[in-house]
Design a protein around this motif. Structure first.
Motif, PDB file in Angstrom:
ATOM      1  N   VAL A   1      18.105  14.535  43.675  1.00 48.91           N
ATOM      2  CA  VAL A   1      17.652  13.788  44.848  1.00 48.91           C
ATOM      3  C   VAL A   1      18.569  12.592  45.102  1.00 48.91           C
ATOM      4  N   LEU A   2      18.992  11.916  44.037  1.00 44.87           N
ATOM      5  CA  LEU A   2      19.902  10.786  44.181  1.00 44.87           C
ATOM      6  C   LEU A   2      21.219  11.208  44.828  1.00 44.87           C
ATOM      7  N   PHE A   3      21.802  12.316  44.368  1.00 43.04           N
ATOM      8  CA  PHE A   3      23.051  12.791  44.950  1.00 43.04           C
ATOM      9  C   PHE A   3      22.850  13.284  46.385  1.00 43.04           C
ATOM     10  N   LEU A   4      21.677  13.836  46.680  1.00 41.92           N
ATOM     11  CA  LEU A   4      21.389  14.248  48.050  1.00 41.92           C
ATOM     12  C   LEU A   4      21.336  13.049  48.990  1.00 41.92           C
ATOM     13  N   VAL A   5      20.666  11.986  48.552  1.00 39.86           N
ATOM     14  CA  VAL A   5      20.599  10.763  49.362  1.00 39.86           C
ATOM     15  C   VAL A   5      21.991  10.157  49.515  1.00 39.86           C
ATOM     16  N   LEU A   6      22.765  10.149  48.446  1.00 39.09           N
ATOM     17  CA  LEU A   6      24.134   9.647  48.511  1.00 39.09           C
ATOM     18  C   LEU A   6      24.959  10.461  49.507  1.00 39.09           C
ATOM     19  N   ALA A   7      24.782  11.773  49.510  1.00 44.79           N
ATOM     20  CA  ALA A   7      25.510  12.628  50.447  1.00 44.79           C
ATOM     21  C   ALA A   7      25.106  12.335  51.885  1.00 44.79           C
TER      22      ALA A   7
ATOM     23  N   GLY B   1      30.489   8.444  57.587  1.00 49.12           N
ATOM     24  CA  GLY B   1      31.741   9.103  57.927  1.00 49.12           C
ATOM     25  C   GLY B   1      32.631   9.458  56.759  1.00 49.12           C
ATOM     26  N   ALA B   2      32.140   9.318  55.546  1.00 47.75           N
ATOM     27  CA  ALA B   2      32.927   9.668  54.358  1.00 47.75           C
ATOM     28  C   ALA B   2      32.641  11.128  54.010  1.00 47.75           C
ATOM     29  N   SER B   3      33.336  12.037  54.680  1.00 53.18           N
ATOM     30  CA  SER B   3      33.019  13.459  54.513  1.00 53.18           C
ATOM     31  C   SER B   3      33.385  13.990  53.134  1.00 53.18           C
ATOM     32  N   GLY B   4      34.417  13.441  52.516  1.00 58.29           N
ATOM     33  CA  GLY B   4      34.794  13.896  51.177  1.00 58.29           C
ATOM     34  C   GLY B   4      33.740  13.571  50.143  1.00 58.29           C
ATOM     35  N   VAL B   5      33.255  12.341  50.180  1.00 56.98           N
ATOM     36  CA  VAL B   5      32.201  11.912  49.252  1.00 56.98           C
ATOM     37  C   VAL B   5      30.915  12.673  49.548  1.00 56.98           C
TER      38      VAL B   5
ATOM     39  N   ILE C   1      27.340  18.564  44.048  1.00 60.03           N
ATOM     40  CA  ILE C   1      26.721  18.176  42.771  1.00 60.03           C
ATOM     41  C   ILE C   1      25.207  18.335  42.854  1.00 60.03           C
ATOM     42  N   ALA C   2      24.599  17.902  43.957  1.00 61.77           N
ATOM     43  CA  ALA C   2      23.147  18.038  44.128  1.00 61.77           C
ATOM     44  C   ALA C   2      22.737  19.506  44.109  1.00 61.77           C
ATOM     45  N   LYS C   3      23.538  20.358  44.762  1.00 67.36           N
ATOM     46  CA  LYS C   3      23.223  21.792  44.795  1.00 67.36           C
ATOM     47  C   LYS C   3      23.247  22.378  43.387  1.00 67.36           C
ATOM     48  N   TRP C   4      24.265  22.053  42.598  1.00 68.39           N
ATOM     49  CA  TRP C   4      24.351  22.595  41.239  1.00 68.39           C
ATOM     50  C   TRP C   4      23.252  22.051  40.334  1.00 68.39           C
ATOM     51  N   LEU C   5      22.878  20.787  40.512  1.00 76.84           N
ATOM     52  CA  LEU C   5      21.781  20.244  39.713  1.00 76.84           C
ATOM     53  C   LEU C   5      20.461  20.948  40.024  1.00 76.84           C
ATOM     54  N   VAL C   6      20.226  21.263  41.293  1.00 71.61           N
ATOM     55  CA  VAL C   6      19.010  21.994  41.663  1.00 71.61           C
ATOM     56  C   VAL C   6      19.043  23.408  41.097  1.00 71.61           C
ATOM     57  N   ILE C   7      20.197  24.070  41.155  1.00 74.86           N
ATOM     58  CA  ILE C   7      20.325  25.429  40.596  1.00 74.86           C
ATOM     59  C   ILE C   7      20.056  25.415  39.095  1.00 74.86           C
TER      60      ILE C   7
END
Length: 69
Positions: free
Chosen positions: A27-33, A40-44, A51-57
């Motif tokens: 959830v933290l990485f999702l909010v950060l994304a 406008g920081a598309s890379g980050v 990272i959020a997707k892999w943590l959920v998987i």
């Protein structure tokens, strides 16, 4: 039981598992994304979303293994 130790009859009991950290990080990485995408920081944003997707998987796989065993 939380991260605190429980003392009963002079014996210190420490929990073997600390739950909730993996999904909390996702959830933290999702909010950060989302914040990075708005700014406008598309890379980050892309890296945080991956990272959020892999943590959920990983969380789902570990949950399924836990329920089966």
């Amino acid at each position: 039981m939380s991260l605190t130790q429980l003392v009963h009859s002079g014996v210190v009991q420490v929990p073997l598992q600390f739950g909730g950290d993996l999904i909390g990080l996702a959830v933290l990485f999702l909010v950060l994304a989302l914040v990075a995408a708005v700014l406008g920081a598309s890379g980050v944003a892309g890296m945080s979303m991956a990272i959020a997707k892999w943590l959920v998987i990983i969380f789902v796989v570990l949950a399924i293994v836990t329920f089966i065993l």
